[in-house]
Design a protein around this motif. Structure first.
Motif, PDB file in Angstrom:
ATOM      1  N   SER A 232       0.834  -1.199   0.000  1.00  0.00           N
ATOM      2  CA  SER A 232       0.000   0.000   0.000  1.00  0.00           C
ATOM      3  C   SER A 232       0.870   1.251   0.000  1.00  0.00           C
ATOM      4  CB  SER A 232      -0.906   0.007   1.237  1.00  0.00           C
ATOM      5  OG  SER A 232      -0.137   0.188   2.418  1.00  0.00           O
ATOM      6  N   PRO A 233       0.384   2.327  -0.593  1.00  0.00           N
ATOM      7  CA  PRO A 233       1.177   3.572  -0.623  1.00  0.00           C
ATOM      8  C   PRO A 233       1.447   4.131   0.763  1.00  0.00           C
ATOM      9  CG  PRO A 233      -1.068   3.938  -1.452  1.00  0.00           C
ATOM     10  CD  PRO A 233      -0.889   2.462  -1.322  1.00  0.00           C
ATOM     11  N   GLU A 234       0.666   3.716   1.749  1.00  0.00           N
ATOM     12  CA  GLU A 234       0.882   4.180   3.130  1.00  0.00           C
ATOM     13  C   GLU A 234       1.999   3.419   3.838  1.00  0.00           C
ATOM     14  OE1 GLU A 234      -3.278   4.842   1.795  1.00  0.00           O
ATOM     15  OE2 GLU A 234      -2.077   3.035   2.025  1.00  0.00           O
ATOM     16  N   THR A 235       2.485   2.335   3.210  1.00  0.00           N
ATOM     17  CA  THR A 235       3.499   1.495   3.861  1.00  0.00           C
ATOM     18  C   THR A 235       4.819   2.238   3.957  1.00  0.00           C
ATOM     19  OG1 THR A 235       2.447  -0.561   3.130  1.00  0.00           O
ATOM     20  CG2 THR A 235       4.777  -0.670   3.748  1.00  0.00           C
ATOM     21  N   VAL A 236       5.325   2.335   5.196  1.00  0.00           N
ATOM     22  CA  VAL A 236       6.590   3.014   5.471  1.00  0.00           C
ATOM     23  C   VAL A 236       7.704   1.987   5.667  1.00  0.00           C
ATOM     24  CG1 VAL A 236       7.807   4.544   7.074  1.00  0.00           C
ATOM     25  CG2 VAL A 236       5.399   4.987   6.491  1.00  0.00           C
ATOM     26  N   GLU A 237       7.402   0.940   6.448  1.00  0.00           N
ATOM     27  CA  GLU A 237       8.404  -0.084   6.763  1.00  0.00           C
ATOM     28  C   GLU A 237       7.959  -1.437   6.232  1.00  0.00           C
ATOM     29  OE1 GLU A 237      10.233   1.748  10.909  1.00  0.00           O
ATOM     30  OE2 GLU A 237       9.334  -0.259  10.931  1.00  0.00           O
ATOM     31  N   TYR A 238       8.942  -2.193   5.758  1.00  0.00           N
ATOM     32  CA  TYR A 238       8.699  -3.511   5.162  1.00  0.00           C
ATOM     33  C   TYR A 238       9.750  -4.455   5.721  1.00  0.00           C
ATOM     34  CZ  TYR A 238       7.955  -6.842   1.235  1.00  0.00           C
ATOM     35  OH  TYR A 238       7.688  -7.942   0.457  1.00  0.00           O
ATOM     36  N   LEU A 239       9.315  -5.447   6.486  1.00  0.00           N
ATOM     37  CA  LEU A 239      10.242  -6.386   7.112  1.00  0.00           C
ATOM     38  C   LEU A 239       9.991  -7.791   6.584  1.00  0.00           C
ATOM     39  CD1 LEU A 239      12.488  -6.741   9.296  1.00  0.00           C
ATOM     40  CD2 LEU A 239      10.656  -7.380  10.873  1.00  0.00           C
ATOM     41  N   ALA A 240      10.976  -8.347   5.885  1.00  0.00           N
ATOM     42  CA  ALA A 240      10.896  -9.739   5.448  1.00  0.00           C
ATOM     43  C   ALA A 240      11.338 -10.638   6.596  1.00  0.00           C
ATOM     44  CB  ALA A 240      11.780  -9.962   4.231  1.00  0.00           C
ATOM     45  N   VAL A 241      10.575 -11.713   6.815  1.00  0.00           N
ATOM     46  CA  VAL A 241      10.920 -12.703   7.837  1.00  0.00           C
ATOM     47  C   VAL A 241      11.253 -13.984   7.091  1.00  0.00           C
ATOM     48  CG1 VAL A 241      10.240 -13.781  10.007  1.00  0.00           C
ATOM     49  CG2 VAL A 241       9.250 -11.570   9.352  1.00  0.00           C
ATOM     50  N   ASP A 242      12.533 -14.246   6.980  1.00  0.00           N
ATOM     51  CA  ASP A 242      13.015 -15.379   6.201  1.00  0.00           C
ATOM     52  C   ASP A 242      14.057 -16.090   7.047  1.00  0.00           C
ATOM     53  OD1 ASP A 242      13.648 -17.107   4.010  1.00  0.00           O
ATOM     54  OD2 ASP A 242      13.041 -15.534   2.617  1.00  0.00           O
ATOM     55  N   MET A 243      14.888 -16.885   6.450  1.00  0.00           N
ATOM     56  CA  MET A 243      15.866 -17.642   7.232  1.00  0.00           C
ATOM     57  C   MET A 243      17.195 -16.901   7.324  1.00  0.00           C
ATOM     58  SD  MET A 243      17.456 -20.403   4.656  1.00  0.00           S
ATOM     59  CE  MET A 243      18.201 -19.807   3.129  1.00  0.00           C
ATOM     60  N   GLY A 244      17.963 -17.244   8.358  1.00  0.00           N
ATOM     61  CA  GLY A 244      19.352 -16.857   8.443  1.00  0.00           C
ATOM     62  C   GLY A 244      20.207 -18.048   8.051  1.00  0.00           C
ATOM     63  N   ALA A 245      21.093 -17.862   7.070  1.00  0.00           N
ATOM     64  CA  ALA A 245      21.891 -18.975   6.546  1.00  0.00           C
ATOM     65  C   ALA A 245      23.156 -19.176   7.376  1.00  0.00           C
ATOM     66  CB  ALA A 245      22.259 -18.714   5.087  1.00  0.00           C
ATOM     67  N   ILE A 246      23.502 -20.443   7.588  1.00  0.00           N
ATOM     68  CA  ILE A 246      24.626 -20.818   8.446  1.00  0.00           C
ATOM     69  C   ILE A 246      25.728 -21.442   7.598  1.00  0.00           C
ATOM     70  CG2 ILE A 246      25.335 -22.356  10.333  1.00  0.00           C
ATOM     71  CD1 ILE A 246      22.485 -22.068  11.454  1.00  0.00           C
ATOM     72  N   GLY A 247      26.970 -21.099   7.903  1.00  0.00           N
ATOM     73  CA  GLY A 247      28.101 -21.686   7.188  1.00  0.00           C
ATOM     74  C   GLY A 247      29.398 -21.007   7.574  1.00  0.00           C
ATOM     75  N   ASP A 248      30.480 -21.381   6.919  1.00  0.00           N
ATOM     76  CA  ASP A 248      31.787 -20.803   7.197  1.00  0.00           C
ATOM     77  C   ASP A 248      31.755 -19.290   7.008  1.00  0.00           C
ATOM     78  OD1 ASP A 248      32.709 -23.354   7.616  1.00  0.00           O
ATOM     79  OD2 ASP A 248      33.716 -23.537   5.670  1.00  0.00           O
ATOM     80  N   GLY A 249      32.314 -18.580   7.974  1.00  0.00           N
ATOM     81  CA  GLY A 249      32.379 -17.133   7.891  1.00  0.00           C
ATOM     82  C   GLY A 249      31.117 -16.418   8.309  1.00  0.00           C
ATOM     83  N   GLN A 250      30.069 -17.162   8.668  1.00  0.00           N
ATOM     84  CA  GLN A 250      28.800 -16.562   9.066  1.00  0.00           C
ATOM     85  C   GLN A 250      28.699 -16.492  10.591  1.00  0.00           C
ATOM     86  OE1 GLN A 250      28.394 -15.885   5.458  1.00  0.00           O
ATOM     87  NE2 GLN A 250      26.555 -15.350   6.606  1.00  0.00           N
ATOM     88  N   SER A 251      27.974 -15.501  11.091  1.00  0.00           N
ATOM     89  CA  SER A 251      27.722 -15.369  12.531  1.00  0.00           C
ATOM     90  C   SER A 251      26.490 -16.150  12.977  1.00  0.00           C
ATOM     91  CB  SER A 251      27.530 -13.888  12.886  1.00  0.00           C
ATOM     92  OG  SER A 251      28.671 -13.131  12.564  1.00  0.00           O
ATOM     93  N   THR A 252      25.543 -16.295  12.066  1.00  0.00           N
ATOM     94  CA  THR A 252      24.247 -16.905  12.387  1.00  0.00           C
ATOM     95  C   THR A 252      24.403 -18.318  12.920  1.00  0.00           C
ATOM     96  OG1 THR A 252      23.171 -15.589  10.681  1.00  0.00           O
ATOM     97  CG2 THR A 252      22.017 -17.555  11.391  1.00  0.00           C
ATOM     98  N   ASN A 253      23.563 -18.655  13.919  1.00  0.00           N
ATOM     99  CA  ASN A 253      23.513 -20.017  14.433  1.00  0.00           C
ATOM    100  C   ASN A 253      22.063 -20.459  14.593  1.00  0.00           C
ATOM    101  OD1 ASN A 253      22.526 -19.041  16.968  1.00  0.00           O
ATOM    102  ND2 ASN A 253      24.632 -18.613  17.604  1.00  0.00           N
ATOM    103  N   GLU A 254      21.850 -21.656  15.094  1.00  0.00           N
ATOM    104  CA  GLU A 254      20.503 -22.235  15.190  1.00  0.00           C
ATOM    105  C   GLU A 254      19.765 -21.831  16.458  1.00  0.00           C
ATOM    106  OE1 GLU A 254      20.281 -26.568  13.708  1.00  0.00           O
ATOM    107  OE2 GLU A 254      22.413 -26.290  14.176  1.00  0.00           O
ATOM    108  N   TYR A 255      20.284 -20.887  17.217  1.00  0.00           N
ATOM    109  CA  TYR A 255      19.722 -20.598  18.537  1.00  0.00           C
ATOM    110  C   TYR A 255      19.309 -19.146  18.716  1.00  0.00           C
ATOM    111  CZ  TYR A 255      22.377 -24.865  18.709  1.00  0.00           C
ATOM    112  OH  TYR A 255      22.885 -26.089  18.382  1.00  0.00           O
ATOM    113  N   THR A 256      19.654 -18.283  17.770  1.00  0.00           N
ATOM    114  CA  THR A 256      19.356 -16.867  17.883  1.00  0.00           C
ATOM    115  C   THR A 256      18.569 -16.407  16.659  1.00  0.00           C
ATOM    116  OG1 THR A 256      21.482 -16.363  16.830  1.00  0.00           O
ATOM    117  CG2 THR A 256      21.428 -16.384  19.247  1.00  0.00           C
ATOM    118  N   VAL A 257      18.102 -15.153  16.706  1.00  0.00           N
ATOM    119  CA  VAL A 257      17.485 -14.558  15.524  1.00  0.00           C
ATOM    120  C   VAL A 257      18.578 -13.884  14.706  1.00  0.00           C
ATOM    121  CG1 VAL A 257      16.866 -12.459  16.825  1.00  0.00           C
ATOM    122  CG2 VAL A 257      15.735 -12.962  14.639  1.00  0.00           C
TER     123      VAL A 257
END
Length: 349
Positions: A232-257
């Motif tokens: 909608s034209p009134e939309t100011v913020e848009y937040l995608a809720v998807d996955m965090g990918a895990i692997g070498d060099g990444q900070s993401t883990n299976e226990y946090t957002v």
């Protein structure tokens, strides 16, 4: 605050992943979501692409938020009916053939009839093929063995199977006593489950949101354009809720957002990133910041479409993305908590 009920949420995710929904064939799972929202008496409608948008009116109706998660998954289509009665496939979404070798699958015909099968290398038997281990896992070498007595292309076509029929992969979902949920398609049905539970929590707790908030369950994200419309034209913020990918060099883990700061589309909005970090720190929510160089989201698709919005991306940490995925209930919990406080916070601008 967080998940209403962890067991209820994991059960909902298990229900979602059990419904076949490769990009392009998502009506059944969208109907499931539609019925969930109807029970909560949340107004919702389908867009022409087949996604569903639910809206909760807030105190300020002149400025809106939109949150998205996608219900479409990786999958395949029948590319060719081979002379030996097996099927050559063409992939839907970004993954590798080796990640589906040996997987059980389902073929859905145009008439709606469903057949099971297994995705195998043509050169599978080590007793017959000397190069069984070395042959390349690709479209030419991999095929579906149908669980029917068929040995020719004509016999396959008699079943009603034809080029263009959708192929979905067995999710093999399991929830372990130690709190892990492992399954195909946690990308992004884990986040769909979290968003649906968030809506339920807001309704049951009688919370009035500061801004009108839309929840888009998109159905074409894996092919790049799920959440780029119906904003909608009134939309100011848009937040995608998807996955965090895990692997070498990444900070993401299976226990946090996971809070994504940059992906293949470039940096996400700096102000929104800082607000999400502040909310996490203020409410004792475990989080990680990360960059995903080979990643795109519904939020980045919306930006590319020209929408004038503040955009962000968060999600539970998912191990082995686009393959045999796994996460932990604590990651779902931290994601749910951040979303709970986010939808009640002030806009960044």
């Amino acid at each position: 605050m967080g998940l209403i009920n962890p067991e209820e949420t994991t059960k909902l995710i298990a229900d979602l992943v059990s419904i076949p929904s490769p990009s392009g064939n998502t009506n059944e799972v969208i109907t499931f979501v539609e019925n969930f929202l109807k029970e909560l008496q949340i107004p919702a409608y389908r867009n022409r692409k087949g996604g569903i948008i639910a809206t909760i009116e807030g105190q300020d109706t002149s400025k809106h938020r939109m949150l998205t998660a996608h219900v479409d998954t990786l999958g395949a289509m029948v590319k060719e009916i081979k002379a030996n009665g097996r099927l050559k496939i063409d992939l839907i979404g970004g993954f590798r053939y080796n990640s589906i070798e040996g997987e059980y699958c389902q073929i859905e015909t145009q008439s709606g009839k469903k057949y099971t099968g297994t995705i195998l290398m043509h050169q599978t038997s080590v007793h017959v093929y000397k190069d069984a281990g070395k042959a390349e896992r690709n479209q030419d070498n991999m095929e579906i063995r149908i669980d029917e007595k068929v040995h020719t292309a004509e016999e396959v076509r008699t079943l009603g199977i034809e080029v263009g029929d959708f192929v979905s992969f067995d999710p093999r979902c399991e929830i372990t006593p130690s709190g892990y949920i492992k399954s195909r398609h946690l990308d992004d049905k884990a986040s769909v489950g979290i968003l649906l539970q968030l809506i339920k929590q807001l309704v049951e707790e009688g919370i009035t949101l500061p801004y009108t908030t839309h929840f888009l369950i998109s159905n074409n994200e894996e092919i790049g354009y799920g959440g780029n419309s119906n904003i909608s034209p009134e939309t100011v913020e848009y937040l995608a809720v998807d996955m965090g990918a895990i692997g070498d060099g990444q900070s993401t883990n299976e226990y946090t957002v996971s809070i994504c700061v940059k992906d293949s589309s470039g940096p996400y909005h700096y102000g929104l990133r800082k607000q999400l970090i502040h909310l996490a720190q203020e409410n004792n929510i475990g989080y990680k910041l990360d960059i995903y160089p080979f990643y795109g989201s519904d939020a980045s698709a919306a930006i590319r479409s020209g929408h004038d919005i503040v955009h962000g991306l968060i999600g539970p940490g998912i191990d082995s993305s686009h393959a045999f995925e796994r996460t932990h209930i604590s990651s779902l919990e931290n994601t749910a908590k951040l979303l709970y406080f986010y939808v009640q916070s002030e806009l960044v601008i």
